[in-house]
Design a protein around this motif. Structure first.
Motif, mmCIF file in Angstrom:
data_model
loop_
_atom_site.group_PDB
_atom_site.id
_atom_site.type_symbol
_atom_site.label_atom_id
_atom_site.label_comp_id
_atom_site.label_asym_id
_atom_site.label_seq_id
_atom_site.Cartn_x
_atom_site.Cartn_y
_atom_site.Cartn_z
ATOM 1 N N THR A 27 -3.994 -2.244 28.206
ATOM 2 C CA THR A 27 -4.122 -0.973 28.946
ATOM 3 C C THR A 27 -4.713 -1.124 30.347
ATOM 4 O O THR A 27 -4.678 -0.179 31.134
ATOM 5 C CB THR A 27 -4.994 0.012 28.145
ATOM 6 O OG1 THR A 27 -6.268 -0.596 27.899
ATOM 7 C CG2 THR A 27 -4.325 0.366 26.817
ATOM 8 N N ASP A 28 -5.265 -2.299 30.670
ATOM 9 C CA ASP A 28 -5.838 -2.499 32.007
ATOM 10 C C ASP A 28 -4.746 -2.346 33.067
ATOM 11 O O ASP A 28 -3.664 -2.926 32.932
ATOM 12 C CB ASP A 28 -6.469 -3.884 32.130
ATOM 13 C CG ASP A 28 -7.665 -4.052 31.208
ATOM 14 O OD1 ASP A 28 -8.244 -3.021 30.825
ATOM 15 O OD2 ASP A 28 -8.001 -5.202 30.872
ATOM 16 N N SER A 29 -5.021 -1.579 34.093
ATOM 17 C CA SER A 29 -3.992 -1.317 35.097
ATOM 18 C C SER A 29 -4.538 -1.491 36.514
ATOM 19 O O SER A 29 -5.753 -1.600 36.724
ATOM 20 C CB SER A 29 -3.442 0.107 34.923
ATOM 21 O OG SER A 29 -4.468 1.061 35.109
ATOM 22 N N LYS A 64 0.488 -2.626 34.832
ATOM 23 C CA LYS A 64 -0.449 -3.154 33.849
ATOM 24 C C LYS A 64 -0.821 -4.583 34.249
ATOM 25 O O LYS A 64 0.041 -5.359 34.701
ATOM 26 C CB LYS A 64 0.190 -3.151 32.455
ATOM 27 C CG LYS A 64 0.490 -1.753 31.926
ATOM 28 C CD LYS A 64 -0.774 -1.028 31.563
ATOM 29 C CE LYS A 64 -0.515 0.412 31.144
ATOM 30 N NZ LYS A 64 0.376 0.542 29.984
#
Length: 392
Positions: free
Chosen positions: A222-224, A262
């Protein structure tokens, strides 16, 4: 230069691949299946199911050295030709949407098939094509073209060399197809069905595979990052166009990406959300520096399952059918799978040791298939270069 022959007008439904007295050159086969030369004894050339409809064309049966031109197509493939060889066992006719021609002078076997598919000749035809959505050629257009031919001896040498390349291409294509068939069979036999047991297993493994949801063994990344904030920084972008082109990430500047991406910092599996039937599943074993993926993919990471194994599970027909059934959208080409539906998909998982062994088998097969694919592309480039430089 040429005499025109009459062609038949049978539909595909009047043909078969099992038996018959006559064979038939279908324009669709010229465009998609046949090479520069077609040996009519080959099983890929269909039989005529209704022989009474072609007997009247006896004077127009194809002979060695005749050329059949596909006169209709939706793109520049119109004008592709195939030269006929060995029509004696089965009298052969040319079909609907073709222009069959017979040279009025002798050419070396195979020369015309190679020459008329070469850029020099095809470019002449392209200028004479008619139509917008569907392109077509007429006999009058063919009459306007020119053929330059060397001595008969030189024709033979040219044909032999290109035939050798074609033979090598065919050999690699067959090896590739055999490997693909083997992989398909193993995918069906080495993965558990509803019973929880696969048909084929490695020695020493007999336990039932555990059924679970994908979300039990994987988690979405989920890191963007908003790359627009780093316009001059270089990124490795994993995108759908990059997958389709080469399965290698595009090296781009942050300013070129218009939406949030992402961040990929660890091994992961990228599952394409759109049109899942195409099985765009990308296993990123070692992400590039500054790697990001587009919103077209759902990136998955796992500490409990072998991603090499999961890569094959995700490409299986069972998994693909689940994705299709749970995709939503206005049309088939625009249907998407949501992350939630993806994580709810059910699968059977063996022990990590068995996963790794299965993963290695398929990784080796994929590597060999890719190797044959690379050789094929190189051989086709060599042939294309020769066709451009050896014909005038």
């Amino acid at each position: 230069m040429f005499s025109f022959l009459k062609n038949s007008t049978l539909s595909r439904s009047e043909l078969n691949y099992e038996s018959g007295k006559f064979k038939y050159i279908h324009y669709g086969d010229i465009l998609t299946k046949f090479g520069d030369i077609t040996d009519t004894r080959n099983f890929s050339v269909p039989f005529v199911t209704t022989p009474e409809k072609v007997i009247r064309l006896e004077k127009n049966f194809l002979q060695n050295g005749d050329v059949v031109i596909a006169d209709t197509a939706e793109d520049s493939m119109v004008g592709k030709v195939t030269e006929i060889q060995n029509p004696d066992p089965f009298p052969t006719v040319s079909g609907l949407h073709t222009i069959p021609i017979r040279p009025n002078k002798e050419f070396a076997a195979g020369f015309l098939g190679h020459y008329m598919n070469a850029p020099f000749y095809h470019d002449q035809l392209f200028k004479l094509m008619q139509g917008v959505k569907v392109l077509s050629l007429s006999k009058s257009a063919v009459i306007q073209t020119k053929i330059n031919s060397p001595s008969y001896c030189e024709q033979r040498l040219i044909s032999r060399m290109i035939n050798l390349i074609d033979g090598t291409i065919t050999l690699h294509e067959e090896k590739k197809h055999q490997l693909e068939r083997l992989k398909s069979a193993l995918l069906q036999k080495m993965f558990a069905d509803k019973s929880g047991y696969p048909d084929i297993r490695f020695e020493g493994f007999s336990d039932e595979w555990e059924q679970c949801k994908l979300g039990d063994v994987c988690e979405p990344i989920t890191d963007s990052i908003d790359t627009q904030k780093y316009p001059n920084e270089v990124f490795a972008e994993y995108s759908m166009p990059a997958f389709d082109a080469s399965m290698k990430p595009d090296i781009v500047l942050g300013s070129s990406m218009n939406s949030v991406r992402k961040i990929i910092t660890r091994p992961c599996l990228l599952v394409n959300k759109l049109n899942v039937r195409k099985k765009r599943i990308w296993y990123v074993k070692k992400p590039n520096k500054n790697a990001v993926c587009s919103a077209e993919f759902i990136p998955l990471h796992s500490d409990t399952v072998d991603l090499t194994f999961l890569n094959q599970v995700a490409k299986s027909e069972t998994f693909t059918r689940y994705l299709e059934n749970h995709s939503s959208g206005s049309s088939n080409s625009q249907k998407r799978i949501t992350p939630r539906s993806l994580m709810l998909s059910k699968l059977h998982i063996p022990t990590i040791e068995e996963q790794k062994l299965i993963g290695k088998i398929f990784e080796s097969l994929d590597r060999t298939i890719t190797l044959h694919d690379q050789k094929l592309n190189l051989l086709k480039l060599v042939k294309q270069s020769l066709l451009q430089k050896m014909f005038i």
